[in-house]
Design a protein around this motif. Structure first.
Motif, PDB file in Angstrom:
ATOM      1  N   ASP A  64       0.850  -1.192   0.000  1.00  0.00           N
ATOM      2  CA  ASP A  64       0.000   0.000   0.000  1.00  0.00           C
ATOM      3  C   ASP A  64       0.885   1.241   0.000  1.00  0.00           C
ATOM      4  OD1 ASP A  64      -2.353   1.419  -0.063  1.00  0.00           O
ATOM      5  OD2 ASP A  64      -2.709   1.319   2.099  1.00  0.00           O
ATOM      6  N   LYS A  66       1.119   5.329   1.543  1.00  0.00           N
ATOM      7  CA  LYS A  66       0.610   6.340   2.466  1.00  0.00           C
ATOM      8  C   LYS A  66       1.141   7.705   2.038  1.00  0.00           C
ATOM      9  CE  LYS A  66       0.340   7.693   7.333  1.00  0.00           C
ATOM     10  NZ  LYS A  66      -1.143   7.786   7.287  1.00  0.00           N
ATOM     11  N   LYS A  67       0.249   8.681   1.945  1.00  0.00           N
ATOM     12  CA  LYS A  67       0.626  10.031   1.524  1.00  0.00           C
ATOM     13  C   LYS A  67       0.889  10.903   2.750  1.00  0.00           C
ATOM     14  CE  LYS A  67      -2.437  12.727  -0.534  1.00  0.00           C
ATOM     15  NZ  LYS A  67      -3.293  13.314  -1.600  1.00  0.00           N
ATOM     16  N   LEU A  68       2.048  11.585   2.757  1.00  0.00           N
ATOM     17  CA  LEU A  68       2.432  12.475   3.844  1.00  0.00           C
ATOM     18  C   LEU A  68       2.774  13.853   3.293  1.00  0.00           C
ATOM     19  CD1 LEU A  68       4.928  10.230   5.874  1.00  0.00           C
ATOM     20  CD2 LEU A  68       2.542  10.709   6.452  1.00  0.00           C
ATOM     21  N   TYR A  96       5.167  10.097  -0.886  1.00  0.00           N
ATOM     22  CA  TYR A  96       4.378   8.874  -0.982  1.00  0.00           C
ATOM     23  C   TYR A  96       5.208   7.732  -0.415  1.00  0.00           C
ATOM     24  CZ  TYR A  96       1.437  11.693  -4.003  1.00  0.00           C
ATOM     25  OH  TYR A  96       0.623  12.684  -4.493  1.00  0.00           O
ATOM     26  N   SER A  99       4.880   0.814   1.002  1.00  0.00           N
ATOM     27  CA  SER A  99       5.198  -0.186   2.019  1.00  0.00           C
ATOM     28  C   SER A  99       4.756  -1.575   1.592  1.00  0.00           C
ATOM     29  CB  SER A  99       4.527   0.158   3.354  1.00  0.00           C
ATOM     30  OG  SER A  99       5.009   1.377   3.863  1.00  0.00           O
ATOM     31  N   SER A 110       9.721  -0.251   3.596  1.00  0.00           N
ATOM     32  CA  SER A 110       9.136   0.997   3.087  1.00  0.00           C
ATOM     33  C   SER A 110      10.181   1.836   2.362  1.00  0.00           C
ATOM     34  CB  SER A 110       8.535   1.832   4.228  1.00  0.00           C
ATOM     35  OG  SER A 110       7.478   1.173   4.860  1.00  0.00           O
ATOM     36  N   GLU A 116       3.139   8.003  -6.894  1.00  0.00           N
ATOM     37  CA  GLU A 116       2.661   6.615  -6.805  1.00  0.00           C
ATOM     38  C   GLU A 116       2.266   6.113  -8.191  1.00  0.00           C
ATOM     39  OE1 GLU A 116      -0.851   6.362  -4.374  1.00  0.00           O
ATOM     40  OE2 GLU A 116      -1.525   8.364  -4.927  1.00  0.00           O
ATOM     41  N   GLU A 183      -2.281  -1.467   6.497  1.00  0.00           N
ATOM     42  CA  GLU A 183      -2.935  -0.273   7.037  1.00  0.00           C
ATOM     43  C   GLU A 183      -2.519  -0.068   8.493  1.00  0.00           C
ATOM     44  OE1 GLU A 183      -4.982   1.828   5.540  1.00  0.00           O
ATOM     45  OE2 GLU A 183      -5.495   0.818   3.659  1.00  0.00           O
ATOM     46  N   HIS A 186       0.991   1.192   8.696  1.00  0.00           N
ATOM     47  CA  HIS A 186       1.082   2.611   8.385  1.00  0.00           C
ATOM     48  C   HIS A 186       0.684   3.482   9.576  1.00  0.00           C
ATOM     49  CE1 HIS A 186       1.186   2.344   3.703  1.00  0.00           C
ATOM     50  NE2 HIS A 186       2.379   2.353   4.249  1.00  0.00           N
ATOM     51  N   ARG A 187      -0.215   2.998  10.426  1.00  0.00           N
ATOM     52  CA  ARG A 187      -0.528   3.760  11.640  1.00  0.00           C
ATOM     53  C   ARG A 187       0.683   3.793  12.568  1.00  0.00           C
ATOM     54  NH1 ARG A 187      -5.581   1.086  11.319  1.00  0.00           N
ATOM     55  NH2 ARG A 187      -5.143  -0.255  13.103  1.00  0.00           N
ATOM     56  N   ALA A 190       3.273   6.156  11.119  1.00  0.00           N
ATOM     57  CA  ALA A 190       2.950   7.564  11.368  1.00  0.00           C
ATOM     58  C   ALA A 190       3.263   7.948  12.816  1.00  0.00           C
ATOM     59  CB  ALA A 190       1.473   7.822  11.055  1.00  0.00           C
TER      60      ALA A 190
END
Length: 242
Positions: A64, A66-68, A96, A99, A110, A116, A183, A186-187, A190
């Motif tokens: 997946d 994850k956008k930061l 982006y 991961s 990652s 992406e 998911e 990714h938490r 973050a």
């Protein structure tokens, strides 16, 4: 009781008065039926999310992005304060974070990229496979992604899967819990890397990613692994205790 939980997403403190029962009793009954936590439910449908785990390393890898928001030189709002931070970050754009998480071991890899696009996603998968090989997972059998365009009917992604001898699999539409392991990673990423401290530049945050990944894979306890780090689930992993 279970209907109130799944249809209205109410907790024991609110279900109890409706049914004339103590909240503690409601909690015990919901737990017995696998409804003790709202995190166990798919919010839109109210259906219980069935947890699963593959039997061996490499059998399934979750992928997946994850956008930061990027951090301007000198720092963002955590360093400069809300007003100054908003002024400096307005045109910074996004990073982006791509991961890959192995389903059985929870080992994670990652990389930070500026997009992406399909070619970026495909090249990332090649390097992720090399990472897994280096830690003792010789082959990736299946790769699970969401329905984003780079993973659907795209030749670059198909070619990357073919190079690995892997099969691609897409999650069900509008069901992100299907890809829940990445998911959840990714938490953690973050909380424990991206926002753990006030970085003074985007490069500083990016440079801190390898240390986070090493800690996550080799030292951080994982509740789903009985408190052990992911590397302990790899047979004869090199450098397992470094």
């Amino acid at each position: 009781m279970c209907h109130l939980r799944t249809s209205r997403k109410l907790g024991p403190a609110r279900i109890g008065p409706i049914l004339g029962m103590p909240a503690s009793t409601v909690h015990r009954v919901l737990t017995r039926h696998g409804l003790g936590r709202l995190a166990f439910l798919d919010r839109p449908t109210g259906q219980v999310i069935r947890r699963f785990e593959r039997n061996r390393p490499g059998e399934l890898v979750h992928v997946d992005v994850k956008k930061l928001g990027r951090i301007p030189d000198g720092g963002g709002h955590k360093v400069l304060g809300p007003q100054a931070g908003r002024a400096t970050r307005s045109s910074m754009g996004f990073d982006y974070v791509h991961s890959a998480v192995d389903d059985h071991t929870r080992l994670a890899y990652s990389e930070v990229h500026g997009d992406e696009k399909a070619a970026t996603c495909a090249a990332f998968l090649d390097r992720a496979a090399t990472f897994f090989q280096n830690v003792g997972i010789d082959r990736i059998e299946r790769v699970l992604t969401d329905n984003a365009w780079p993973y659907r009917k795209n030749f670059a992604w198909r070619d990357a899967l073919a190079r690995l001898g892997a099969t691609g699999k897409l999650t069900r539409a509008y069901r992100p819990p299907t890809n829940g392991k990445v998911e959840r990673f990714h938490r953690a990423l973050a909380d424990e890397w991206a926002y753990t401290r006030p970085y003074t530049s985007n490069d500083e945050r990016t440079a801190a990613l390898p240390d986070f990944l090493h800690t996550y894979n080799h030292h951080r306890s994982h509740t789903a692994l009985n408190g052990q780090p992911p590397i302990t689930r790899v047979n004869n992993a090199p450098g397992q205790y470094t």
